[in-house]
Design a protein around this motif. Structure first.
Motif, PDB file in Angstrom:
ATOM      1  N   VAL B 110       0.893  -0.995   0.028  1.00 25.85           N
ATOM      2  CA  VAL B 110       0.011   0.097  -0.145  1.00 25.85           C
ATOM      3  C   VAL B 110       0.663   1.358  -0.120  1.00 25.85           C
ATOM      4  CG1 VAL B 110      -1.675   1.158   1.407  1.00 25.85           C
ATOM      5  CG2 VAL B 110      -2.026  -1.232   1.228  1.00 25.85           C
ATOM      6  N   PHE B 135      -4.847  -4.890   8.516  1.00 25.24           N
ATOM      7  CA  PHE B 135      -5.505  -3.832   7.832  1.00 25.24           C
ATOM      8  C   PHE B 135      -4.619  -2.494   7.478  1.00 25.24           C
ATOM      9  CE2 PHE B 135      -8.577  -5.763  10.677  1.00 25.24           C
ATOM     10  CZ  PHE B 135      -9.735  -5.955  10.366  1.00 25.24           C
ATOM     11  N   ILE B 142     -10.372   2.105   6.415  1.00 31.42           N
ATOM     12  CA  ILE B 142      -9.486   0.896   5.830  1.00 31.42           C
ATOM     13  C   ILE B 142      -9.538   0.928   4.465  1.00 31.42           C
ATOM     14  CG2 ILE B 142      -9.913  -1.670   5.631  1.00 31.42           C
ATOM     15  CD1 ILE B 142     -12.100  -1.568   7.995  1.00 31.42           C
ATOM     16  N   LEU B 143      -8.329   1.111   4.105  1.00 30.66           N
ATOM     17  CA  LEU B 143      -7.851   1.066   2.525  1.00 30.66           C
ATOM     18  C   LEU B 143      -8.003  -0.587   2.052  1.00 30.66           C
ATOM     19  CD1 LEU B 143      -4.710   3.323   2.883  1.00 30.66           C
ATOM     20  CD2 LEU B 143      -7.168   3.911   2.579  1.00 30.66           C
ATOM     21  N   HIS B 144      -7.440  -1.298   2.588  1.00 25.07           N
ATOM     22  CA  HIS B 144      -7.238  -2.661   2.181  1.00 25.07           C
ATOM     23  C   HIS B 144      -7.178  -3.633   3.278  1.00 25.07           C
ATOM     24  CE1 HIS B 144      -6.575  -5.694  -0.963  1.00 25.07           C
ATOM     25  NE2 HIS B 144      -5.200  -6.088   0.069  1.00 25.07           N
TER      26      HIS B 144
ATOM     27  N   ILE C 575      -8.301   6.671  -3.156  1.00 23.23           N
ATOM     28  CA  ILE C 575      -7.793   5.586  -2.851  1.00 23.23           C
ATOM     29  C   ILE C 575      -7.934   4.738  -4.225  1.00 23.23           C
ATOM     30  CG2 ILE C 575      -7.993   3.209  -1.568  1.00 23.23           C
ATOM     31  CD1 ILE C 575      -9.885   4.911   0.476  1.00 23.23           C
ATOM     32  N   THR C 577      -7.136   0.916  -6.165  1.00 27.28           N
ATOM     33  CA  THR C 577      -6.434  -0.262  -6.078  1.00 27.28           C
ATOM     34  C   THR C 577      -6.455  -0.824  -7.391  1.00 27.28           C
ATOM     35  OG1 THR C 577      -8.205  -0.636  -4.192  1.00 27.28           O
ATOM     36  CG2 THR C 577      -7.396  -2.742  -5.250  1.00 27.28           C
ATOM     37  N   HIS C 586      -1.426  -3.456  -6.093  1.00 31.92           N
ATOM     38  CA  HIS C 586      -1.092  -2.802  -4.940  1.00 31.92           C
ATOM     39  C   HIS C 586      -2.234  -1.621  -4.665  1.00 31.92           C
ATOM     40  CE1 HIS C 586      -0.056   0.441  -7.893  1.00 31.92           C
ATOM     41  NE2 HIS C 586       0.483  -0.455  -8.535  1.00 31.92           N
ATOM     42  N   VAL C 587      -2.244  -1.076  -3.594  1.00 32.54           N
ATOM     43  CA  VAL C 587      -3.270   0.052  -3.242  1.00 32.54           C
ATOM     44  C   VAL C 587      -2.478   1.197  -2.958  1.00 32.54           C
ATOM     45  CG1 VAL C 587      -5.070   0.470  -1.691  1.00 32.54           C
ATOM     46  CG2 VAL C 587      -4.829  -1.830  -2.091  1.00 32.54           C
ATOM     47  N   SER C 588      -3.055   2.433  -3.562  1.00 30.98           N
ATOM     48  CA  SER C 588      -2.458   3.739  -3.341  1.00 30.98           C
ATOM     49  C   SER C 588      -3.325   4.530  -2.633  1.00 30.98           C
ATOM     50  CB  SER C 588      -1.762   4.152  -4.611  1.00 30.98           C
ATOM     51  OG  SER C 588      -2.692   4.547  -5.377  1.00 30.98           O
ATOM     52  N   TYR C 589      -2.971   5.608  -1.805  1.00 32.57           N
ATOM     53  CA  TYR C 589      -3.778   6.251  -1.112  1.00 32.57           C
ATOM     54  C   TYR C 589      -3.055   7.781  -1.051  1.00 32.57           C
ATOM     55  CZ  TYR C 589      -5.701   8.703   3.069  1.00 32.57           C
ATOM     56  OH  TYR C 589      -6.316   9.642   3.642  1.00 32.57           O
TER      57      TYR C 589
END
Lengths: 87, 469, 648, 308
Positions: B110, B135, B142-144, C575, C577, C586-589
């Motif tokens: 992330v 988490f 919660i992002l993922h 956000i 995904t 991956h996930v970016s924020y």
């Protein structure tokens, strides 16, 4: 909501639980180490009106630091071994 | 059941074509044969037809199908960890059962300056099975979620290998007591498929009674758990007491609160006399009236109902993609229930209960459960019309090398595949409803608030034990 | 007193000159310290004895200087901040050319601050006011001249001058009406009174950083060297508050209630807005600068309450409110200086002030860390320390607005009361975050793990200021009656002079009693607990190891608030995904809290202004000469204008 | 000190120090009965304190004195609050004054102490609880100060002894402002005692915790202090509710005599709300409390209009 409370009151009256012999205070921390889930299902019911473990002063607590007893269920799988030791 | 054996690209193409024809993914597992390691994918049609696509690992990897159906993701990761089979194109192939790896390998990366992790489990506060959730959050958002289960992996499938078919039932079904009857019946069906046995109506009735008894207490338990999740003590207590009633009934009928020992391969030894039957009907009638009264009280509790909508949403498209099953899928509008296609069981003219608002959120899942409780009691009422006697299966066809049993457990479709090795178990794979649904839980949690996660999780009410095995 | 004043001024001037030479740089700062000390003593004696020194206020335009009680309070504040800051600087400022220049300019800055406080006529006031504005700009430019620093200085000078026009208008109009030093010259409700009030609120409010005129402050304060930041946030804003008090309380006479209401509204806005934006900062000094906006907001709340209560004839409570505002100014200066100096210490020890990349400094630097901790507790308004005393007084003052000020003003007072209560709670959230991220937990960066205590001079300055927080928190009742006595209207009844605060007719804040009870009970409980303890174990993470990805971030701690205030703050977040081949890759924020006043008020205005006034870019040259020339030209033009009668 | 004020003082100190766990016990017992259980009896909190007192404390690796000081500070601050909150008109001052706003400061001090201790341990759940608690406190503090302000305005002083005297008698029925303040204060009680619908003291789920989070890392006597402080918090806010916002008679003796009844009723009220209400969504709680603050504000405006 009142019907629910009334049902619960009737329930309490209908279940003739023996009075607790000696009430104390004991904090339990549950650690599942590979049980078949039966222990967990039954443990959940132990705090229901039917058994009401709280009347013995027993309680499940949130942190191992608060606990007097570790209640380990299951045969301790390899993957839970380290975590159990931490707790 | 059709069995195809392809190699390499033919395997992938076969599955792609089947999926295009409306077949759905049901299970994937690896096995070791004389010719090497093999991967078998089970597909099912809407009418309950099954087919198996197999492929031999050459030398140690097979093409992935996760791009065709993401539902196979966990199965492929499991096959890799347990059998060392690689899946070409499944990138990154994160470990699932192998816990001896660094965090970076199983956790999704992330990016973002403010994001960090909250680790929950394997040891939880309260009475919860062991599982770890990582988490990725910013504060309460919660992002993922990366779910890491298999803390309770006891190697039951491996333990069953080499046992006689009937002996292995105890091992396989024991993977979870919450779904004992479902697992046992699925396994028995698979074995009977291998042996070429069919179920006479009495046997079907006996097993259906067990399955529905299990569904009754599980459904009550799920509602109680959701009440506990939002802290509605009155509801929790009320439904917990009903769960106890249902389990006591199990005890009186079968000698065990979780129905242990009431299923066998090739027949049934369950013996319930008329007085026990009338007692059961009485108890179930009481459960019906008390639970509907309590449910109505819940519906009139604004503070309770306000918690339910718009959280933990799994929409129909996602549910199909992720292979979600059971009440969770039906609440999202994927109207599928194995009870409509179970010739070995006594679900005559079963109709799936359809919810008016299939929003796929916590509320829909809760309402779907409540909705399914009454038909379930109806079925029991219909079937408990006389004593249940021991009965044996009848021989119907030639045996096969692979047998499949599929049963609608309280948590969704449970699939059991048995490969025989003479008269013993060569390989057994149990893929329960919980196994199919865990990816949906992780998906449902993303974008929600951390304190709502326990509620979202409880609205699925999945087992860890029958996933980990 | 003459001796004290002259020796003080001389000390600072000589100290400044000593700084010219590298070898005598430290000595120069120390000499400046002695000078500031002497002036502080002069201020204290003016405050305690009630005597005045030098000239009294005049509407003439010839230079006059003098000291009265109110000036005394601010001279005392200046000394409380400047002495530790200068001692700190003697170790902190390097003996480079840049350092020497900083030393000289610091003296000039101090002299201009003192000058503004002691000026007794409009022109010298305005001249020194301009100097006070420009010298810090020069100090910042004397530092590492990055492009962003230059742009910040430009914003600072531009906005304070735009706002500063208000000061000019107010002062010159007052002089024209003969109202400087004469509260009867302006009639209540006259239009000229209204113009003066608005001009003063804009002029001094800009300097004090009241919202929405604050935008320059969080940019300019953090980039100066730590001692200068302390002087800017500790003293310069206090001098702006001094200006507000002078004009609104002393000179414009009985103000119509809309003036008080305006001050109250601006105060509430600044308090809430300042602390809210402080919360979302990730740079320690910037956070502290926003918190300055908050505290000047609290001062304005007290001042607004004073004006409203005075308008409605509750003279005693108006005086208490004034005392509350003044006491809070003093308190704020002390803890804000402590925190800025502490930030300077940490920056030097670790090489950066990004909140998410500090941690564990209390273990590495027990003295500076401990002092910083006390500063944080004081600024968060904890009982037993000084912040709470003046906030308690301000709460009391606001509570009594409804009691005396009629329906509309009363309701406004109640809203302000709620705003202050919320502000205090937000300050707790904010500084719990600061304490946690800076002082506690594991170190989050390799450089931080090697941090060591600074030299004794710097450490001593921090400890002295922490001590001041404690002392002012224990005996506010000795200072408060003096501040109440500064109200220019006659008072019936006295505030008793004892250590704790005791307002006639309502509750009390017995500081000593609280200290004894909480301290005593605490000691008792500490002893009762005994020393039986098991071996230390790692913190509990559900059976997992505690690793660095599990460490909380600054944004995470304030996220719940951001979610609650989403409708107001309009945070931006993304956000994303990325899924490829059925597998989540991956996930970016990305999350930000845009500054609403910047985005919706200043950016459009400044864009237009920049285009129109491209010549103003010459201001960015960064050479001191340009500024001085500009300043002199401005003054000359204005003088001529006044003589001719175009203004005033 | 007259014999009356001496006996009030003794009751106040003894009651606050020794009887406050009973409030929790009574609430728990009432909850158990409402839920169809028997419960462990109202004396259970004392048994728990005794058990904790006998256990040794545990330090967390890498913590500073902040962690060890926090439980002491929390308990000491609540001790001071017990001395500060008078239980009846004419209660003597016990060195800490009786100011309503100082009480708010002491509550904030105890909150801050646990929250910085949470940072000291760096426990994720502790910080999660702390961040939620502090976010909530923004609204709770506003509601607390405003509701106390209503009473203070009606009574004409922020001195709580004066407030109790000022609101005694038929005031509640004749002053709508006070009733509105009472509504706001009811929400403050629920928030300050960590009860539903704000927090759920019974389910121990890490992810949903607010007040329990920051105390997860304490054991033994530290935990005993924290549990007692929670009980003392109950005592302080419930006594205030009983003596300011509930109808109470004029006269010290009458007030003292009726106090146990009011406290008992308040405990049962807490138990009932906790049984029949689900916990709220966490983001709605600040709104609820914010509405409470608005109601108190309305109370002040009502009072202003009435007295204008």
């Amino acid at each position: 909501m009142l019907t629910l409370l009334r049902d619960l009151r009737n329930l309490r009256r209908s279940i003739a639980l023996p009075a607790a012999a000696s009430t104390g205070s004991l904090a339990i921390r549950h650690v599942d180490c590979g049980s078949c889930n039966g222990c967990e299902h039954e443990l959940t019911l132990v705090s229901s009106p039917v058994v009401d473990m709280a009347r013995y002063g027993l309680g499940i607590v949130a942190s191992p630091r608060h606990a007097d007893v570790l209640l380990v269920t299951g045969p301790v799988t390899t993957r839970m071994h380290a975590a159990l030791l931490t707790a | 059941m059709n069995t195809h054996h392809g190699s390499g690209s033919a395997y992938g193409e076969g599955i792609a074509a089947a999926l295009a024809d409306g077949w759905r993914f049901a299970s994937l597992h690896a096995t070791t044969k004389d010719e090497g390691r093999m991967v078998r994918t089970l597909l099912s049609s809407k009418d309950g037809d099954l087919r198996i696509e197999s492929v031999t690992a050459a030398p140690d990897s097979v093409p992935t199908i996760v791009d065709l159906c993401p539902a196979a993701g966990w199965d492929e990761r499991e096959a890799h960890d347990l059998y060392g089979v690689g899946f070409d194109g499944h990138e990154p192939l994160r470990p699932l059962i192998d816990h001896d790896v660094a965090l970076e390998q199983f956790a999704t990366p992330v990016q973002g300056h403010d994001a960090y992790q909250v680790a929950v489990g394997p040891i939880h506060a309260g009475v919860i099975e062991s599982g770890h959730f990582r988490f990725h959050v910013v504060g309460d958002l919660i992002l993922h979620v990366d779910a890491r289960l298999f803390y309770k992996h006891r190697g039951l499938e491996r333990a069953a290998e080499g046992l006689a078919l009937n002996d292995a039932l105890g091992v396989v079904a024991r993977s979870c007591s919450g779904c004992w009857a479902s697992n046992a019946v699925a396994y028995a069906h698979a074995c009977e498929g291998v042996l070429g046995l069919a179920a006479p109506p009495e046997l079907a009735r006996s097993r259906t009674i067990l399955l529905e008894l299990e569904r009754v207490w599980n459904t009550l338990n799920d509602i109680s758990a959701i009440c506990a999740g939002v802290g509605l003590a009155a509801g929790t207590s009320r439904f917990a007491a009903l769960v106890d009633d249902a389990r006591r009934l199990n005890q009186r009928l079968t000698g065990h609160r979780f129905l242990f020992g009431s299923v066998a391969v090739g027949g049934s030894t369950l013996d319930v006399d008329a007085s026990a039957i009338s007692d059961a009907r009485e108890t179930l009638a009481r459960i019906r009236s008390e639970s509907s009264r309590a449910w109505k009280a819940l519906l009139f509790n604004g503070s309770f109902i306000d918690r339910m909508p718009d959280i933990g949403i799994v929409d129909a498209a996602t549910a199909s993609t992720l292979g979600t099953v059971g009440t969770a899928a039906r609440a999202a509008g994927v109207v599928e229930d194995l009870r409509t296609t179970s010739p070995r069981l006594a679900y005559d003219d079963f109709e799936v209960a359809v919810l008016r608002r299939q929003t796929g959120d916590v509320q829909a899942r809760l309402e779907q459960r409540a909705l399914e409780l009454l038909p379930c009691l109806d079925i029991l009422d219909r079937l408990l019309d006389g004593p249940v006697r021991p009965v044996a299966s009848v021989r119907a066809e030639e045996g096969a090398s692979i047998g499949v049993g599929r049963v609608e457990s309280p948590r969704g479709a449970t699939t059991c595949i048995v490969e025989r090795d003479g008269d013993r178990v060569g390989r057994v794979r149990l893929r329960t409803g919980s196994y199919a649904n865990w990816p949906a839980v992780a998906h449902a949690a993303a974008g929600n608030l951390l304190p709502d996660f326990p509620l979202i999780n409880k609205s699925f009410e999945l087992c860890y034990a029958c996933v980990d095995r | 007193m003459t001796v004290l004043v002259i020796s003080g001024l001389l000390g600072i001037a000589v100290g400044g000159l000593l700084c010219l030479h590298a070898d005598s740089l430290a000595a120069g700062f120390i000499t400046q310290t002695v000078g500031a000390l002497a002036l502080g003593a002069a201020g204290l004696s003016a405050l305690v004895s009630g005597e005045t020194w030098g000239a009294s206020f005049t509407s003439e335009l010839t230079p006059h200087a003098g000291i009265d009680g109110l000036t005394g309070v601010f001279l005392l504040t200046l000394a409380l901040v400047a002495c530790p800051a200068l001692v700190f600087a003697s170790s902190y400022v390097a003996k480079t050319r840049r350092g020497r220049l900083t030393g000289v300019l610091t003296a000039a800055f101090l002299l201009s601050l003192i000058g503004v406080l002691c000026a007794r006529d409009a022109l010298s006031f305005l001249f020194l006011w301009e100097l006070m504005t420009l010298v810090p700009a020069a100090i910042i430019l004397a530092g590492p001249a990055t492009e962003s620093a230059r742009r910040t200085v430009f914003t600072y000078v531009a906005i304070t001058h735009l706002g500063g026009a208000g000061t000019w208008i107010a002062l010159l109009l007052l002089a024209h009406e003969g109202a400087i030093g004469n509260s009867t010259a302006l009639s209540e409700g006259s239009s000229v009174q209204a113009v003066i009030a608005v001009a003063a609120i804009i002029g001094f409010g800009t300097k004090a950083g009241l919202m929405p005129m604050h935008v320059w402050l969080p940019r300019a304060h953090p980039i100066a060297p730590a001692p200068i930041s302390a002087l800017m946030s500790g003293v310069m804003v206090a001098v702006a508050a001094y200006g507000l008090v002078r004009v609104l309380v002393d000179w414009i006479g009985t103000a119509p209630s809309w003036i008080g209401a305006t001050v109250l509204i601006l105060g509430g806005l600044s308090a809430l807005g300042g602390i809210t934006y402080a919360l979302f900062q990730n740079d320690l000094k910037r956070l502290l600068a926003y918190s300055t906006v908050e505290h000047l907001g609290i001062v304005a709340l007290g001042l607004g309450a004073c004006l409203l209560l005075r308008q409605h004839g509750a003279d005693a409570w108006a005086a208490f409110a004034l005392g509350a505002a003044l006491l809070h100014t003093v308190n704020h200066s002390v803890f804000k200086a402590l925190l800025f100096l502490g930030a300077g210490t940490f920056e030097r020890a670790t090489g950066g002030l990004e909140l998410d990349r500090l941690g564990g400094l209390l273990r590495r630097m027990p003295w500076s860390g401990g002092a910083f901790l006390i500063g944080c507790l004081a600024i968060a308004g904890m009982p037993l320390l000084n912040g709470f005393t003046s906030e308690w007084l301000t709460l009391q003052a606001l509570l009594h607005v409804p009691a005396y000020a009629g329906v509309w003003d009363g309701a406004l007072g109640a809203v302000a009361l709620a705003a202050l209560a919320g502000t205090m709670a937000l300050a707790v959230l904010c500084f719990v975050k600061v304490i946690g991220l800076v002082l506690l937990g594991p170190t989050r960066r390799t450089g931080v793990a090697d941090a060591v205590e600074p030299p004794p001079a710097m450490r001593g300055a921090l400890v002295a200021l922490a001590g001041a927080c404690f002392v002012l928190g224990t005996i506010p009742g000795l200072l408060f009656p003096l501040l109440v006595g500064l109200a220019p209207w006659p008072l019936t009844g006295d505030v008793p002079s004892r250590p704790g605060l005791d307002l006639p007719g309502t509750g009390t804040l017995p500081t000593v009693g609280l200290l004894v009870v909480v301290g005593g009970l605490g000691a008792l409980l500490w002893i009762a607990r005994g020393s039986r303890r098991a071996a230390p174990s790692p913190s509990w993470a559900c059976g997992q190891r505690v690793e660095s990805p599990l460490l909380w971030s600054s944004a995470g701690f304030t996220k719940p608030l951001r979610l609650v205030l989403e409708a107001v703050l309009r945070p931006e977040r993304e956000i994303e995904t990325t899924t490829l081949g059925g597998v989540v890759q991956h996930v970016s924020y990305e999350g930000r809290v845009p500054h609403l006043i910047d985005v919706h008020l200043y950016r459009p205005v400044s864009a237009g202004a920049l285009v129109a006034a491209s010549w103003a870019r010459r201001l960015q040259s960064g050479r001191l000469g340009t500024y001085v020339g500009y300043l002199i030209a401005l003054v000359v033009v204005l003088l001529v204008a006044v003589r001719v009668g175009a203004i005033g | 000190m007259t014999s009356q004020s001496a006996s009030v003082a003794v009751t106040q100190i003894a009651g606050g120090l020794a009887l406050s766990p009973l409030l929790i016990g009574v609430t728990q017992q009432a909850k158990a009965r409402l839920q169809g259980r028997r419960g462990a009896g109202p004396l259970q909190p004392y048994r728990e304190l005794r058990r904790l007192w006998g256990k040794s404390g545990v330090d967390v690796e890498g913590t500073t004195f902040v962690y060890r000081l926090a439980p002491v500070i929390v308990a000491a601050a609540m001790g001071a609050a017990i001395l500060l909150v008078p239980i009846a008109t004419g209660a003597p001052r016990l060195g800490v004054g009786q100011d309503a706003l100082v009480l708010a400061g002491l509550l904030a001090l105890s909150r801050l102490a646990v929250c910085i201790a949470a940072w000291d341990t760096s426990n994720g759940f502790a910080l999660q609880g702390a961040s939620r608690d502090l976010t909530l406190s923004v609204f709770v503090e506003a509601a607390l100060v405003l509701s106390l302000a209503v009473a203070a305005l009606v009574a004409g002083t922020t001195d709580l002894s004066g407030v109790i005297a000022g609101t005694a008698g038929g005031h509640l029925w004749t002053t709508p402002a006070l009733a509105l303040g009472g509504v706001a204060f009811a929400l403050v009680i629920v928030a300050e005692t960590g009860r539903q619908p704000v927090d759920n003291p019974d389910t121990h789920l890490e992810l949903t915790m607010i007040y329990e989070g920051p105390v997860l890392e304490y054991a033994g006597r530290d935990q005993a202090y924290l549990q007692w402080a929670l009980a003392a918090r109950h005592w302080v806010v419930l006594v205030l509710a009983a003596q300011v916002f509930l109808p109470h008679p004029v006269g010290t003796w009458w007030q003292l005599a009726l106090l146990p009844v009011s406290l008992g009723l308040l405990c049962i009220a807490l138990a009932v709300t906790e049984t029949v209400l689900a916990k709220m969504r966490i983001l709605l709680v600040p709104r609820l409390i914010g509405v409470g603050a608005a109601v108190a504000l309305l109370g002040i405006v009502t009072w202003l209009v009435e007295t204008a």
